[in-house]
Design a protein around this motif. Structure first.
Motif, PDB file in Angstrom:
ATOM      1  N   LYS A   1       0.838  -1.206   0.000  1.00  0.00           N
ATOM      2  CA  LYS A   1       0.000   0.000   0.000  1.00  0.00           C
ATOM      3  C   LYS A   1       0.871   1.254   0.000  1.00  0.00           C
ATOM      4  O   LYS A   1       0.615   2.212  -0.753  1.00  0.00           O
ATOM      5  CB  LYS A   1      -0.904  -0.007   1.228  1.00  0.00           C
ATOM      6  N   ASP A   2       1.926   1.253   0.822  1.00  0.00           N
ATOM      7  CA  ASP A   2       2.836   2.405   0.868  1.00  0.00           C
ATOM      8  C   ASP A   2       3.554   2.577  -0.465  1.00  0.00           C
ATOM      9  O   ASP A   2       3.754   3.712  -0.935  1.00  0.00           O
ATOM     10  CB  ASP A   2       3.874   2.208   1.986  1.00  0.00           C
ATOM     11  N   LEU A   3       3.961   1.470  -1.093  1.00  0.00           N
ATOM     12  CA  LEU A   3       4.628   1.539  -2.388  1.00  0.00           C
ATOM     13  C   LEU A   3       3.712   2.145  -3.446  1.00  0.00           C
ATOM     14  O   LEU A   3       4.138   2.992  -4.243  1.00  0.00           O
ATOM     15  CB  LEU A   3       5.068   0.134  -2.811  1.00  0.00           C
ATOM     16  N   MET A   4       2.458   1.742  -3.446  1.00  0.00           N
ATOM     17  CA  MET A   4       1.501   2.282  -4.416  1.00  0.00           C
ATOM     18  C   MET A   4       1.289   3.770  -4.211  1.00  0.00           C
ATOM     19  O   MET A   4       1.223   4.543  -5.176  1.00  0.00           O
ATOM     20  CB  MET A   4       0.165   1.537  -4.303  1.00  0.00           C
ATOM     21  N   GLU A   5       1.173   4.196  -2.959  1.00  0.00           N
ATOM     22  CA  GLU A   5       0.963   5.615  -2.679  1.00  0.00           C
ATOM     23  C   GLU A   5       2.161   6.444  -3.118  1.00  0.00           C
ATOM     24  O   GLU A   5       2.006   7.540  -3.670  1.00  0.00           O
ATOM     25  CB  GLU A   5       0.681   5.810  -1.185  1.00  0.00           C
ATOM     26  N   ASP A   6       3.368   5.916  -2.898  1.00  0.00           N
ATOM     27  CA  ASP A   6       4.578   6.604  -3.333  1.00  0.00           C
ATOM     28  C   ASP A   6       4.607   6.699  -4.851  1.00  0.00           C
ATOM     29  O   ASP A   6       4.956   7.747  -5.424  1.00  0.00           O
ATOM     30  CB  ASP A   6       5.802   5.851  -2.806  1.00  0.00           C
ATOM     31  N   TYR A   7       4.218   5.630  -5.512  1.00  0.00           N
ATOM     32  CA  TYR A   7       4.181   5.622  -6.977  1.00  0.00           C
ATOM     33  C   TYR A   7       3.159   6.637  -7.503  1.00  0.00           C
ATOM     34  O   TYR A   7       3.427   7.375  -8.463  1.00  0.00           O
ATOM     35  CB  TYR A   7       3.832   4.219  -7.462  1.00  0.00           C
ATOM     36  N   GLN A   8       2.007   6.696  -6.869  1.00  0.00           N
ATOM     37  CA  GLN A   8       0.965   7.631  -7.308  1.00  0.00           C
ATOM     38  C   GLN A   8       1.394   9.087  -7.136  1.00  0.00           C
ATOM     39  O   GLN A   8       1.090   9.938  -7.965  1.00  0.00           O
ATOM     40  CB  GLN A   8      -0.327   7.344  -6.541  1.00  0.00           C
TER      41      GLN A   8
END
Length: 565
Positions: A289-296
């Motif tokens: 979830k943290d990785l996705m938010e950073d990517y977004q």
């Protein structure tokens, strides 16, 4: 003291010691896997390696004398014959030959006689004769190692060469101890000892001999660990999806794109995976979830291209951005499939029952819960069979043992006869009479006193029992405390006059294979015990399916000792 770095250094040595210019690498099936799990092929190609070939798949193609050939193969009879043919009709201008282990003088003579065109520039021995999956973990990737309870044809020699290769590559001259009730462990220990004595000149520094230990154990002493549902990211992927040479097939996943049908899951080639492989199921959910938010966040910034400088910055960061995009997509797909399997097959409930069974002491409660799950149509057939297997191992000597009743429940749900027979084989393979350890003695505790670990992150993951610790860790604790009984683990050869109280470097080899749960436990053991470094390896890396296949092969043709079920 990193196995991954040792193999990388050997590959770098091969490439840099040859003449400058474009090269090809000629390998066999096994050395290809040795290299590919520690280095991406693109990484090797950046070092002037033009292409890769398999020595067992080459055909007489065009002459490319402008290329140098780096040969990296195991010193087997078949490989020597194939290389001899290659040298008799060379396709490349120069050959630099590297063997992954010791080669005999007679084989060197055969190669010299075949080199009529004088294209061989160098022949060397390197000792990367194993698959390094992590700095502390290696495998032979050899699923068939035994015939009955003895070494299969050629397996003892192959295993001896690989374990000795680990010792040579790390410059370890160890004391050797082995599991006393295992004939396979004893014969391997003796063969390794003889190899070390014969090839002693390979050691450049023997000053630290007393601080090193090679410990050889047998999988039969702990048949429980490979059967348990796993909850670290790496172990879950192998148990539920399967890992083969650092690659995972997702071809069965609904809606998956072509580029995700097979993905690389190797800590040496995926930075995010290397950081998360030992996290548990809930933690990996939060990390994704943290990785996705950073990517977004980065994506939103990239979409604001309003000036020449913005365009320049976008072009410069595009490779890293694309790599991050691929990482996000891959791991979201993998974790999504893991989550689907966990929910569909009630794996949390099954795992809780497994943990209570192997670590708890309430027989009647265990039995009642297993009956509920075995008769539940939502539970997969093999999960039901494994629950009965764990019950049979855990309560083998209990006066109210009800294995027959559980087997009848399995038959009512039309479980294959082969799986029923496998239960009997498992008891002969790793039951109380086959083990020298008290596998369950120190693990017995009141279930009510066991604290459930709260999993963070993924919705629906409330708690799962994760208190089981592999027998291997208990054995290692005995080693570092100087309490490992010589009767249970004798020395190979004459016992040392002053045995090391606390070895600084320990190599453990598990005859019959090990698991990613044990790898994760050893990783944590190294963190918790500064001053001690443990490397662990095995015939193969098991999930429950491969372990039961190995039990089936090991017990084939062996007369049954247990009561037929």
């Amino acid at each position: 003291m990193s196995l991954v770095q040792a193999v990388k250094d050997y590959v770098s040595k091969m490439i840099t010691e040859s003449e400058p210019g474009y090269k090809i690498m000629l390998m066999d099936k096994e050395t290809t896997s040795f290299v590919s799990v520690v280095l991406g092929m693109s990484e090797v190609m950046r070092q002037e390696v033009y292409m890769f070939e398999r020595i067992d798949q080459t055909s007489s193609g065009e002459n490319m004398s402008y290329l140098k050939c780096l040969v990296f193969i195991r010193p087997t009879r078949e490989n020597i014959e194939l290389l001899t043919r290659e040298l008799q009709k060379p396709r490349y201008g120069a050959y630099y030959i590297y063997f992954s282990n010791v080669i005999s003088k007679s084989d060197v003579k055969l190669l010299a006689e075949a080199d009529e065109h004088e294209v061989v520039r160098d022949i060397q021995e390197l000792y990367a004769d194993y698959q390094a999956l992590a700095p502390h973990l290696f495998t032979l990737n050899m699923p068939v190692h035994s015939q009955g309870l003895k070494w299969a044809n050629g397996a003892l020699q192959r295993t001896c060469q690989s374990v000795a290769g680990v010792l040579f590559s790390l410059q370890f001259l160890p004391y050797i101890r082995y599991q006393n009730n295992s004939e396979m462990a004893r014969s391997l220990a003796e063969n390794i000892r003889q190899t070390i004595l014969k090839e002693g000149s390979l050691y450049s520094n023997i000053g630290a001999e007393g601080s090193m230990l090679l410990l050889i154990v047998d999988r039969r002493d702990d048949p429980v660990t490979p059967l348990l549902q796993q909850w670290t990211y790496e172990a879950m992927v192998h148990e539920l999806l399967g890992v083969n040479n650092g690659r995972v097939s997702l071809a069965h996943v609904s809606g998956v794109t072509d580029d995700l049908k097979e993905v690389v899951m190797s800590p040496t080639q995926d930075e995010f995976y290397s950081q998360c492989m030992y996290l548990n199921y809930g933690e990996i959910g939060q990390t994704i979830k943290d990785l996705m938010e950073d990517y977004q966040r980065k994506l939103s910034k990239q979409q604001k291209v309003e000036s020449i400088n913005d365009m320049k910055h976008f072009v410069e960061s595009y490779p890293q951005f694309k790599k991050m995009s691929g990482t996000v997509t891959k791991h979201v797909t993998v974790v999504g499939e893991l989550s689907r399997l966990v929910g569909t097959h009630n794996l949390l409930g099954i795992s809780e029952c497994q943990q209570e069974l192997v670590c708890g002491s309430d027989h009647s409660e265990n039995l009642q819960r297993i009956y509920q799950l075995v008769t539940d149509p939502k539970v997969r057939e093999m999960d039901a069979v494994i629950l009965v297997m764990l019950y049979a191992l855990r309560h083998e000597g209990h006066p109210n043992n009800d294995v027959r009743g559980l087997v009848n429940s399995l038959r009512k749900r039309s479980v294959a006869d082969h799986h029923i027979k496998l239960l009997s084989s498992l008891l002969d393979y790793g039951g109380a009479r086959a083990r020298q350890s008290d596998l369950f003695g120190t693990g017995v505790q009141d279930v009510a006193s066991i604290r459930k670990r709260l999993f963070k992150g993924l919705k629906g993951v409330d708690n799962v029992y994760t208190q089981h610790k592999p027998l291997l860790i208990e054995t290692l604790m005995e080693v570092v405390k100087g309490r490992l009984r010589e009767g249970a683990f004798p020395y190979c050869g004459n016992p040392p006059a002053s045995p090391p109280v606390r070895p600084q470097n320990i190599v453990v080899f598990v005859v019959g294979g090990l698991t990613y749960e044990e790898s994760a436990a050893v990783h944590q053991f190294n963190i918790n015990n500064p001053g001690v470094r443990v490397i662990v390896g095995g015939s193969s890396i098991h999930n429950s399916t491969s372990f039961l296949c190995s039990v089936d092969l090991a017990m084939e043709g062996i007369p049954r000792k247990t009561l037929r079920i």
